[in-house]
Write an enzyme that holds these catalytic residues in place. Structure first.
Site, PDB file in Angstrom:
ATOM      1  N   ARG A  85     -19.875  18.721 -28.590  1.00 52.04           N
ATOM      2  CA  ARG A  85     -19.497  19.013 -29.976  1.00 52.04           C
ATOM      3  C   ARG A  85     -19.061  20.473 -30.122  1.00 52.04           C
ATOM      4  O   ARG A  85     -18.304  20.809 -31.041  1.00 52.04           O
ATOM      5  CB  ARG A  85     -20.675  18.745 -30.914  1.00 52.04           C
ATOM      6  CG  ARG A  85     -21.130  17.288 -30.935  1.00 52.04           C
ATOM      7  CD  ARG A  85     -22.292  17.099 -31.898  1.00 52.04           C
ATOM      8  NE  ARG A  85     -22.811  15.732 -31.857  1.00 52.04           N
ATOM      9  CZ  ARG A  85     -23.587  15.218 -32.811  1.00 52.04           C
ATOM     10  NH1 ARG A  85     -23.941  15.950 -33.852  1.00 52.04           N
ATOM     11  NH2 ARG A  85     -24.027  13.984 -32.731  1.00 52.04           N
TER      12      ARG A  85
ATOM     13  N   GLU B 235     -15.199   9.359 -36.359  1.00 53.51           N
ATOM     14  CA  GLU B 235     -15.919   9.950 -37.487  1.00 53.51           C
ATOM     15  C   GLU B 235     -15.639  11.449 -37.594  1.00 53.51           C
ATOM     16  O   GLU B 235     -15.353  12.101 -36.589  1.00 53.51           O
ATOM     17  CB  GLU B 235     -17.428   9.735 -37.308  1.00 53.51           C
ATOM     18  CG  GLU B 235     -18.247  10.151 -38.523  1.00 53.51           C
ATOM     19  CD  GLU B 235     -19.759  10.157 -38.290  1.00 53.51           C
ATOM     20  OE1 GLU B 235     -20.193  10.294 -37.134  1.00 53.51           O
ATOM     21  OE2 GLU B 235     -20.495  10.017 -39.275  1.00 53.51           O
TER      22      GLU B 235
HETATM   23  C1  LIG Z   1     -26.519  12.725 -37.998  1.00 50.99           C
HETATM   24  C2  LIG Z   1     -27.948  12.978 -37.595  1.00 50.99           C
HETATM   25  C3  LIG Z   1     -28.627  11.700 -37.169  1.00 50.99           C
HETATM   26  O1  LIG Z   1     -28.139  11.272 -35.906  1.00 50.99           O
HETATM   27  C4  LIG Z   1     -29.238  10.792 -35.134  1.00 50.99           C
HETATM   28  N1  LIG Z   1     -28.888  10.944 -33.724  1.00 50.99           N
HETATM   29  C5  LIG Z   1     -28.340  12.041 -33.174  1.00 50.99           C
HETATM   30  N2  LIG Z   1     -28.176  11.844 -31.844  1.00 50.99           N
HETATM   31  C6  LIG Z   1     -28.640  10.596 -31.572  1.00 50.99           C
HETATM   32  C7  LIG Z   1     -28.740   9.814 -30.398  1.00 50.99           C
HETATM   33  N3  LIG Z   1     -28.320  10.293 -29.222  1.00 50.99           N
HETATM   34  N4  LIG Z   1     -29.253   8.572 -30.479  1.00 50.99           N
HETATM   35  C8  LIG Z   1     -29.667   8.084 -31.684  1.00 50.99           C
HETATM   36  N5  LIG Z   1     -29.600   8.777 -32.834  1.00 50.99           N
HETATM   37  C9  LIG Z   1     -29.089  10.015 -32.769  1.00 50.99           C
HETATM   38  C10 LIG Z   1     -30.403  11.667 -35.556  1.00 50.99           C
HETATM   39  O2  LIG Z   1     -31.590  11.006 -35.337  1.00 50.99           O
HETATM   40  C11 LIG Z   1     -30.122  11.836 -37.022  1.00 50.99           C
HETATM   41  O3  LIG Z   1     -30.706  10.759 -37.709  1.00 50.99           O
END
Ligand SMILES: CC[C@H]1O[C@@H](n2cnc3c(N)ncnc32)[C@H](O)[C@@H]1O
Length: 483
Positions: A100, A171
């Protein structure tokens, strides 16, 4: 400022493209013509825009998780598990934080470390490092459409590789992936980066390839009033359509009061169509996505399922086209595949039970819709005034003036003067309006409802309410009541 909302010319796009595809070795595997052919070879069942259109027509609400791990085989295993055991209607590939920030060298180190240690040492899938062929392996290993989910201010190379790799939805946006995600990156620069992304997708669309775009609705995910997130979503829709995007999913992050959230879901597409038409832009397919609560979660998994369920109920009753699912591990970190799948099953149980129900129109719901429309129009009209009709220029100036102001954003380009707090029913109001252009009647609406909470709690409205609200859901409440 040579920024303009107008469509990027071909020479400028091609000039940037040479630079972008040279930013990492995997960029050399991207050939636009070959990628168009690959995208066209995909079955309709893997085209995001097609499935979204079907869901919209049938009044369905689809469920989609977030998910991403460092290594390709584990990532494919994870996505297949979420599809087969979770029932995911759409799949993500959540991109890791290094990618990112365009830090591909560190992402590479993370891949190697993960392979050595035998578990993911990255918080997402490093798609740029893995490259086009690896992305195609993902797409060919699952049955449902796959979307790139991330938080990337300069998302140009990531777009080139993942779209050539068969992902059919992307997105983000120049505001929504800057203000909540960066401290020191100018809005002008990220709007320009994302105009490249949207122009690339416009070029695919001109070849008959449908790529859906989903601005990131929740922003900071912390008490963001509907009018602020709607203003950003509509502007990013305008910027995208101006570059040739023809399929938009506009998003909104759950605030927690059912009436306000359903009103937000009803008004978002109305506002988007209104302003696209006002600017003489073409009609495009517009769907909505509702993000289950994006703020702090309870550690207790049973309580976390309660929060997830409340988000599922709201998405279903608000008839969102898609709901982004949280997991019972939200308070802990990256979820296990089992926890992630459980969040999807919980959500789908509720979506299925509620699919034949809608929230009836009541005076309260009508009033909330009226307020969100009035507030968002006030912001958007000022943005267009500031930009003398140019939404891109207007956006930069609106942030400078605090006309658009996102609560709790890290960016130094954000004024940070507004202060949200819940009213006594849990709806998000403004305690301090900063420089957002709300007239006296709108301000009185907010002040009165927060004053009522003060009376109910026997305390003066203050910053303490904001702090109490931020921790409330993690503590099992919605409104941050005093002890
Ligand atoms: C926008 C932020 C959201 O994305 C979720 N998130 C970020 N990286 C991951 C990931 N690698 N696997 C599952 N959920 C993820 C995080 O828990 C949060 O709810």
């Amino acid at each position: 400022m040579d920024l303009t909302v107008r469509q990027m010319d071909t020479e400028e796009f091609q000039r940037q493209r040479q630079e972008v595809l040279g930013q990492w070795p995997t960029g050399k595997d991207v050939s636009f013509e070959e990628a168009v052919a690959y995208q066209k070879s995909l079955p309709k069942s893997k085209i995001f825009a097609e499935k979204l259109a079907e869901g919209k027509a049938k009044g369905l609400t689809f469920a989609q998780p977030r998910a991403g791990v460092a290594l390709l085989s584990e990532h494919i295993e994870l996505l297949r598990f979420l599809q087969d055991e979770g029932g995911a209607d759409f799949l993500p590939s959540t991109i890791d934080s290094y990618t990112r920030q365009n830090r591909y060298t560190e992402a590479q180190a993370g891949i190697e470390e993960s392979a050595m240690i035998g578990r993911s040492m990255l918080n997402g899938f490093p798609a740029v490092n893995h490259g086009v062929a690896a992305c195609r392996q993902i797409v060919e290993s699952v049955q449902v459409p796959v979307q790139v989910r991330h938080g990337t201010p300069d998302a140009r190379l990531l777009a080139e590789i993942t779209i050539a790799g068969g992902f059919t939805d992307y997105e983000g946006g120049g505001i929504s992936y800057n203000i909540p995600y960066s401290k020191d990156v100018s809005i002008e620069s990220t709007i320009k980066y994302w105009q490249y992304v949207d122009r690339l997708i416009g070029l695919y669309e001109e070849q008959g390839v449908k790529i859906n775009r989903e601005p990131f609705g929740p922003l900071t995910g912390t008490l963001v009033p509907p009018s602020i997130s709607h203003a950003v979503a509509v502007i990013e829709g305008i910027l995208a359509v101006s570059q040739g995007v023809r399929s938009l999913t506009l998003g909104y992050g759950q605030c927690g009061n059912l009436i306000q959230d359903v009103a937000a879901l009803h008004t978002l597409p109305v506002l988007a169509e209104e302003y696209l038409a006002k600017l003489g832009l073409p009609k495009v397919m517009i769907t909505t996505v509702f993000h289950q609560w994006m703020g702090g979660f309870p550690q207790d998994e049973a309580k976390a399922f309660g929060v997830i369920s409340w988000g599922a109920v709201t998405a279903a009753l608000g008839k969102a086209t898609k709901v982004i699912v949280k997991t019972p591990h939200e308070a802990l970190g990256i979820p296990t595949k089992e926890a992630n799948a459980a969040g999807i099953r919980t959500t789908k149980q509720i979506l299925t039970m509620l699919k034949d129900q809608t929230l009836p129109m009541t005076p309260e719901l009508a009033l909330e819709e009226e307020m969100i429309l009035a507030e968002t129009r006030a912001i958007l009209d000022r943005v267009l005034d500031l930009g003398e009709g140019d939404a891109a220029v207007g956006t930069v100036r609106a942030f400078q003036a605090g006309v658009i102001d996102v609560p709790f954003a890290p960016s130094r380009y954000n004024a940070g003067k507004i202060l949200p707090a819940r009213d006594t029913s849990g709806a998000v109001r403004l305690l301090d309006f900063g420089n957002v252009p709300f007239d006296e009647s709108i301000r009185e609406f907010h002040r009165e409802r927060i004053a009522q909470r003060g009376r109910d709690e026997d305390r003066d409205p203050s910053f303490q309410m904001v702090i109490d609200d931020i921790y409330a859901i993690g503590k099992g409440m919605l409104v941050g009541r005093p002890r």
